[in-house]
Design a protein around this motif. Sequence first.
Motif, mmCIF file in Angstrom:
data_model
loop_
_atom_site.group_PDB
_atom_site.id
_atom_site.type_symbol
_atom_site.label_atom_id
_atom_site.label_comp_id
_atom_site.label_asym_id
_atom_site.label_seq_id
_atom_site.Cartn_x
_atom_site.Cartn_y
_atom_site.Cartn_z
ATOM 1 N N VAL A 86 2.591 8.000 -17.269
ATOM 2 C CA VAL A 86 3.385 8.547 -16.167
ATOM 3 C C VAL A 86 2.763 8.167 -14.830
ATOM 4 C CG1 VAL A 86 4.081 10.683 -15.018
ATOM 5 C CG2 VAL A 86 4.393 10.446 -17.483
ATOM 6 N N ARG A 87 1.459 8.389 -14.675
ATOM 7 C CA ARG A 87 0.793 8.074 -13.404
ATOM 8 C C ARG A 87 0.887 6.584 -13.086
ATOM 9 N NH1 ARG A 87 -3.211 10.313 -9.953
ATOM 10 N NH2 ARG A 87 -3.564 8.773 -8.320
ATOM 11 N N THR A 88 0.761 5.751 -14.108
ATOM 12 C CA THR A 88 0.823 4.311 -13.888
ATOM 13 C C THR A 88 2.186 3.896 -13.338
ATOM 14 O OG1 THR A 88 -0.779 3.899 -15.662
ATOM 15 C CG2 THR A 88 0.627 2.067 -15.006
ATOM 16 N N VAL A 89 3.245 4.407 -13.949
ATOM 17 C CA VAL A 89 4.595 4.052 -13.491
ATOM 18 C C VAL A 89 4.843 4.582 -12.079
ATOM 19 C CG1 VAL A 89 7.054 4.338 -13.947
ATOM 20 C CG2 VAL A 89 5.485 3.982 -15.845
ATOM 21 N N LEU A 90 4.417 5.803 -11.818
ATOM 22 C CA LEU A 90 4.618 6.377 -10.486
ATOM 23 C C LEU A 90 3.844 5.596 -9.425
ATOM 24 C CD1 LEU A 90 4.462 10.214 -11.263
ATOM 25 C CD2 LEU A 90 6.494 8.788 -10.928
ATOM 26 N N ASP A 91 2.627 5.162 -9.756
ATOM 27 C CA ASP A 91 1.853 4.352 -8.804
ATOM 28 C C ASP A 91 2.578 3.056 -8.472
ATOM 29 O OD1 ASP A 91 -0.176 6.180 -8.523
ATOM 30 O OD2 ASP A 91 -1.626 5.094 -9.754
ATOM 31 N N LEU A 92 3.145 2.417 -9.482
ATOM 32 C CA LEU A 92 3.885 1.173 -9.229
ATOM 33 C C LEU A 92 5.083 1.442 -8.313
ATOM 34 C CD1 LEU A 92 3.922 -0.543 -12.749
ATOM 35 C CD2 LEU A 92 2.438 -1.061 -10.809
ATOM 36 N N ALA A 93 5.781 2.555 -8.578
ATOM 37 C CA ALA A 93 6.954 2.886 -7.760
ATOM 38 C C ALA A 93 6.558 3.258 -6.337
ATOM 39 C CB ALA A 93 7.732 4.029 -8.408
#
Length: 315
Positions: free
Chosen positions: A131-138
Amino acid sequence: MDLPQLILSSDSTRLGRDTRTLARRAAAGELRRIRQGVYVPAVAWDALPRWDRYPLLIQAAASTLQSRTVFCRQSSAALWDLPVLGSSPLVHACTSDDGGGRSRAGVRRHFADPESLQVEERRGLLVTTRVRTVLDLAAFESFEQATAALDHVLKPQPGLPALSKEELDTGIGADYSAAAARRIRAALDFADPASGSPGESVSRALMHRLGFKAPKLQAEIRDARGLAGYSDFEWPEERLCGEFDGLVKYRKAEYLQGKTPSEAVIDEKRREDRIRSTGRRVVRWTWTEISGPAKFAAFLTAQGIPRRLRPACRR
């Protein structure tokens, strides 16, 4: 795919061997140096597809860093098998130093509050959660990268469940600035699990940013014989279909589904012929056309892809 084993000059030192031997083997073309003090057999490296080289660079960085590191952003994404756009060799890692943002020896450090940072293990390395990885990319990467990653996680992947938009929105919490949270939610609102590949996601995101009319995704096309197939994109009123051809579906086993590459090409041609027989025009493009907004806009305009009355706000 199994990655080749790393050859470390530090191991040679511990074994009492001359590390200059590795440099000589690299100069002779037998080895490839992928990081200072880290080599792989040249034959194995040259055979690796581009998408498998980056995880090996992360492994190489982990093997030479003095302390165990938490990898984040594009590096964590690669280890979670998320689509990562571009081909930068930089490895991304967390730091508790408020400064962050510094690059050294091919590793870029990003500040992460250790009190709120949640970590998991992936391929033997520490990474930020999915979750954190995807949010960081966004939050910190392009709208196209955000869309590709979000589209991907909204559907189940091998060994991993789908993430919901509600779960991702909850994950924003207090870890991001107001501006970053707005970027995440804009991308999250746009994300669609119907997208069939990263190339389709990038194409759709660019169409949106450039002001082109939103297409239907995975549109069912029927002819006199029944189901002709599904089109990546369809503009029904214009009797127009769009197909992204990333070529990977002719090489990777999960796309081939037991077929040979030549059989996959023939099946694709037959499917497209049936779609054309319904009176629809079919437009195809590749990564070359979506390599830049201006290039893709010119391509879509030349192909008669319809525009919206108003372009979307630029990210």
